[in-house]
Design a protein around this motif. Structure first.
Motif, PDB file in Angstrom:
ATOM      1  N   LEU A   1       0.822  -1.208   0.000  1.00 41.46           N
ATOM      2  CA  LEU A   1       0.000   0.000   0.000  1.00 41.46           C
ATOM      3  C   LEU A   1       0.857   1.260   0.000  1.00 41.46           C
ATOM      4  N   ASN A   2       2.001   1.216   0.686  1.00 40.91           N
ATOM      5  CA  ASN A   2       2.885   2.385   0.716  1.00 40.91           C
ATOM      6  C   ASN A   2       3.424   2.705  -0.672  1.00 40.91           C
ATOM      7  N   ASN A   3       3.513   1.695  -1.511  1.00 39.58           N
ATOM      8  CA  ASN A   3       4.037   1.910  -2.855  1.00 39.58           C
ATOM      9  C   ASN A   3       2.978   2.365  -3.845  1.00 39.58           C
ATOM     10  N   ILE A   4       1.732   2.427  -3.399  1.00 43.07           N
ATOM     11  CA  ILE A   4       0.676   2.916  -4.274  1.00 43.07           C
ATOM     12  C   ILE A   4       0.577   4.419  -4.109  1.00 43.07           C
ATOM     13  N   ARG A   5       0.725   5.094  -5.209  1.00 38.95           N
ATOM     14  CA  ARG A   5       0.785   6.544  -5.224  1.00 38.95           C
ATOM     15  C   ARG A   5      -0.599   7.139  -4.999  1.00 38.95           C
ATOM     16  N   THR A   6      -0.696   8.076  -4.071  1.00 37.84           N
ATOM     17  CA  THR A   6      -1.973   8.716  -3.775  1.00 37.84           C
ATOM     18  C   THR A   6      -2.012  10.153  -4.252  1.00 37.84           C
ATOM     19  N   GLY A   7      -0.982  10.616  -4.937  1.00 35.03           N
ATOM     20  CA  GLY A   7      -0.923  12.008  -5.361  1.00 35.03           C
ATOM     21  C   GLY A   7      -0.236  12.874  -4.326  1.00 35.03           C
TER      22      GLY A   7
ATOM     23  N   ILE B   1      -6.877  -0.990   7.656  1.00 34.51           N
ATOM     24  CA  ILE B   1      -5.848  -0.408   6.788  1.00 34.51           C
ATOM     25  C   ILE B   1      -6.426  -0.120   5.406  1.00 34.51           C
ATOM     26  N   LEU B   2      -7.226  -1.052   4.889  1.00 36.12           N
ATOM     27  CA  LEU B   2      -7.842  -0.895   3.571  1.00 36.12           C
ATOM     28  C   LEU B   2      -8.762   0.330   3.550  1.00 36.12           C
ATOM     29  N   LEU B   3      -9.587   0.498   4.575  1.00 34.97           N
ATOM     30  CA  LEU B   3     -10.500   1.645   4.632  1.00 34.97           C
ATOM     31  C   LEU B   3      -9.738   2.967   4.674  1.00 34.97           C
ATOM     32  N   ILE B   4      -8.664   3.005   5.454  1.00 35.66           N
ATOM     33  CA  ILE B   4      -7.854   4.227   5.553  1.00 35.66           C
ATOM     34  C   ILE B   4      -7.254   4.572   4.194  1.00 35.66           C
ATOM     35  N   LYS B   5      -6.713   3.579   3.499  1.00 38.58           N
ATOM     36  CA  LYS B   5      -6.090   3.824   2.194  1.00 38.58           C
ATOM     37  C   LYS B   5      -7.122   4.232   1.147  1.00 38.58           C
TER      38      LYS B   5
ATOM     39  N   LEU C   1      -6.775   2.187  -8.765  1.00 31.63           N
ATOM     40  CA  LEU C   1      -5.920   1.931  -7.601  1.00 31.63           C
ATOM     41  C   LEU C   1      -6.708   1.277  -6.470  1.00 31.63           C
ATOM     42  N   ILE C   2      -7.961   1.672  -6.299  1.00 26.13           N
ATOM     43  CA  ILE C   2      -8.794   1.053  -5.263  1.00 26.13           C
ATOM     44  C   ILE C   2      -9.017  -0.418  -5.579  1.00 26.13           C
ATOM     45  N   LYS C   3      -9.222  -0.752  -6.854  1.00 24.69           N
ATOM     46  CA  LYS C   3      -9.346  -2.161  -7.244  1.00 24.69           C
ATOM     47  C   LYS C   3      -8.072  -2.924  -6.894  1.00 24.69           C
ATOM     48  N   ILE C   4      -6.932  -2.298  -7.161  1.00 26.79           N
ATOM     49  CA  ILE C   4      -5.643  -2.945  -6.878  1.00 26.79           C
ATOM     50  C   ILE C   4      -5.486  -3.187  -5.384  1.00 26.79           C
ATOM     51  N   ILE C   5      -5.794  -2.173  -4.556  1.00 24.53           N
ATOM     52  CA  ILE C   5      -5.598  -2.363  -3.115  1.00 24.53           C
ATOM     53  C   ILE C   5      -6.600  -3.360  -2.539  1.00 24.53           C
ATOM     54  N   LYS C   6      -7.809  -3.412  -3.106  1.00 21.28           N
ATOM     55  CA  LYS C   6      -8.775  -4.423  -2.647  1.00 21.28           C
ATOM     56  C   LYS C   6      -8.286  -5.821  -3.002  1.00 21.28           C
ATOM     57  N   ASN C   7      -7.681  -5.957  -4.171  1.00 24.03           N
ATOM     58  CA  ASN C   7      -7.118  -7.239  -4.575  1.00 24.03           C
ATOM     59  C   ASN C   7      -5.956  -7.626  -3.652  1.00 24.03           C
ATOM     60  N   ASN C   8      -5.101  -6.654  -3.336  1.00 26.05           N
ATOM     61  CA  ASN C   8      -3.989  -6.910  -2.405  1.00 26.05           C
ATOM     62  C   ASN C   8      -4.527  -7.317  -1.033  1.00 26.05           C
ATOM     63  N   ALA C   9      -5.604  -6.662  -0.589  1.00 21.28           N
ATOM     64  CA  ALA C   9      -6.202  -6.996   0.704  1.00 21.28           C
ATOM     65  C   ALA C   9      -6.733  -8.428   0.692  1.00 21.28           C
ATOM     66  N   GLU C  10      -7.392  -8.817  -0.400  1.00 20.29           N
ATOM     67  CA  GLU C  10      -7.927 -10.174  -0.488  1.00 20.29           C
ATOM     68  C   GLU C  10      -6.785 -11.196  -0.500  1.00 20.29           C
ATOM     69  N   ASN C  11      -5.714 -10.907  -1.213  1.00 21.11           N
ATOM     70  CA  ASN C  11      -4.558 -11.814  -1.219  1.00 21.11           C
ATOM     71  C   ASN C  11      -3.962 -11.947   0.177  1.00 21.11           C
ATOM     72  N   THR C  12      -3.947 -10.854   0.927  1.00 17.07           N
ATOM     73  CA  THR C  12      -3.425 -10.895   2.292  1.00 17.07           C
ATOM     74  C   THR C  12      -4.352 -11.715   3.188  1.00 17.07           C
ATOM     75  N   ARG C  13      -5.665 -11.555   3.013  1.00 13.43           N
ATOM     76  CA  ARG C  13      -6.617 -12.369   3.783  1.00 13.43           C
ATOM     77  C   ARG C  13      -6.405 -13.852   3.499  1.00 13.43           C
TER      78      ARG C  13
ATOM     79  N   LYS D   1      -9.929   5.782   1.714  1.00 13.54           N
ATOM     80  CA  LYS D   1     -10.311   7.165   2.037  1.00 13.54           C
ATOM     81  C   LYS D   1      -9.235   8.145   1.556  1.00 13.54           C
ATOM     82  N   GLU D   2      -7.988   7.767   1.769  1.00 18.54           N
ATOM     83  CA  GLU D   2      -6.854   8.601   1.350  1.00 18.54           C
ATOM     84  C   GLU D   2      -6.848   8.783  -0.166  1.00 18.54           C
ATOM     85  N   LEU D   3      -7.138   7.710  -0.891  1.00 17.50           N
ATOM     86  CA  LEU D   3      -7.157   7.794  -2.354  1.00 17.50           C
ATOM     87  C   LEU D   3      -8.292   8.659  -2.877  1.00 17.50           C
ATOM     88  N   MET D   4      -9.421   8.649  -2.219  1.00 18.79           N
ATOM     89  CA  MET D   4     -10.581   9.382  -2.704  1.00 18.79           C
ATOM     90  C   MET D   4     -10.610  10.835  -2.231  1.00 18.79           C
TER      91      MET D   4
END
Length: 185
Positions: free
Chosen positions: A24-30, A174-178, A113-125, A180-183
Motif C-alpha cells: 500500500l505504501n508503494n501505491i501513489r496517492t498524489g 488499513i484498507l479503509l484508511i487507504k 488503484l482502489i481495485k488494486i488495493i482491494k485485490n492486495n487486501a484479499e490476497n493478504t486475507r 479514504k486517502e485515495l478518494m
C-alpha cells in the motif's frame, strides 16, 4: 507445544500484514511520500542497492520529493531507475540532487488503484487464512498423535481463529484508511 503454534502463526500473520502495508505504501496517492521510492534499486559499483541507502529522500512540498544524492556519480543512475520504474514519475536533475514531482490522480486512476488495493487486501486475507489452516492441521496432528486431547484441540483452534479474526480486522482497517486517502484528493 501449542503455544509454539500460536507464536509461529502470529509471527507469520504479522509478516503478511507488513507485506500488505508495504504494498500500500508503494501505491501513489498524489501525495509526496518518501516510501514511494523505497523499492527502487540502482546498480551501484557492481551491486543492487536500494535508493534510500545511497541518498536522502525528503518531502519538499505536498507534491514534490527531493532526493539528496550522496555521490554525484549515481545521480544519472537514480534518474534512469526512477524513469524505468512503473511509478510513472518524471524526475528532474537539479545539480547533483533530483526533484521528483508527484502528479495528481484522475478519478479513473483512483478507482483503478482502489481495485488494486482491494485485490492486495484479499490476497493478504488468503495468506492469513492459509496460516490458520496450517496451524489447525498441526493441531490435528497433535490430536492424532495423542499429544493433546480433543478439548484442547477445540480451545487451540478457537484461539487460532481469534488471532486470524484480529488480523482480518487489521487488514480491513488499513484498507479503509487507504481507500479514504485515495478518494480525498
Amino acid at each position: 507445544m501449542i503455544n509454539k503454534i500460536y507464536v509461529k502463526s502470529n509471527q507469520k500473520m504479522e509478516i503478511c500484514l507488513k507485506s500488505f502495508k508495504n504494498q500500500l505504501n508503494n501505491i501513489r496517492t498524489g501525495r509526496a511520500s518518501p516510501e514511494l521510492l523505497n523499492d527502487i534499486y540502482i546498480e551501484y559499483f557492481g551491486s543492487q542497492v536500494s535508493l534510500p541507502k545511497i541518498s536522502n529522500i525528503v518531502v519538499e512540498n505536498y507534491h514534490t520529493l527531493k532526493i539528496n544524492v550522496f555521490d554525484s556519480y549515481s545521480t544519472p543512475l537514480i534518474n534512469k531507475a526512477i524513469l524505468n520504474s512503473n511509478l510513472n514519475l518524471n524526475p528532474i536533475i537539479h545539480g547533483k540532487d533530483i526533484i521528483v514531482p508527484i502528479p495528481g490522480l484522475t478519478e479513473e486512476r483512483r478507482k483503478h488503484l482502489i481495485k488494486i488495493i482491494k485485490n492486495n487486501a484479499e490476497n493478504t486475507r488468503v495468506c492469513i487464512r492459509n496460516i490458520r489452516r496450517n496451524a489447525n492441521e498441526e493441531i490435528k496432528l497433535h490430536v492424532k498423535n495423542k499429544i493433546i486431547g480433543e478439548d484442547q484441540e477445540r480451545i487451540a483452534q478457537n484461539k487460532i481463529q481469534n488471532i486470524t479474526n484480529e488480523y482480518i480486522k487489521k487488514i480491513e482497517k488499513i484498507l479503509l484508511i487507504k481507500e479514504k486517502e485515495l478518494m480525498e484528493f
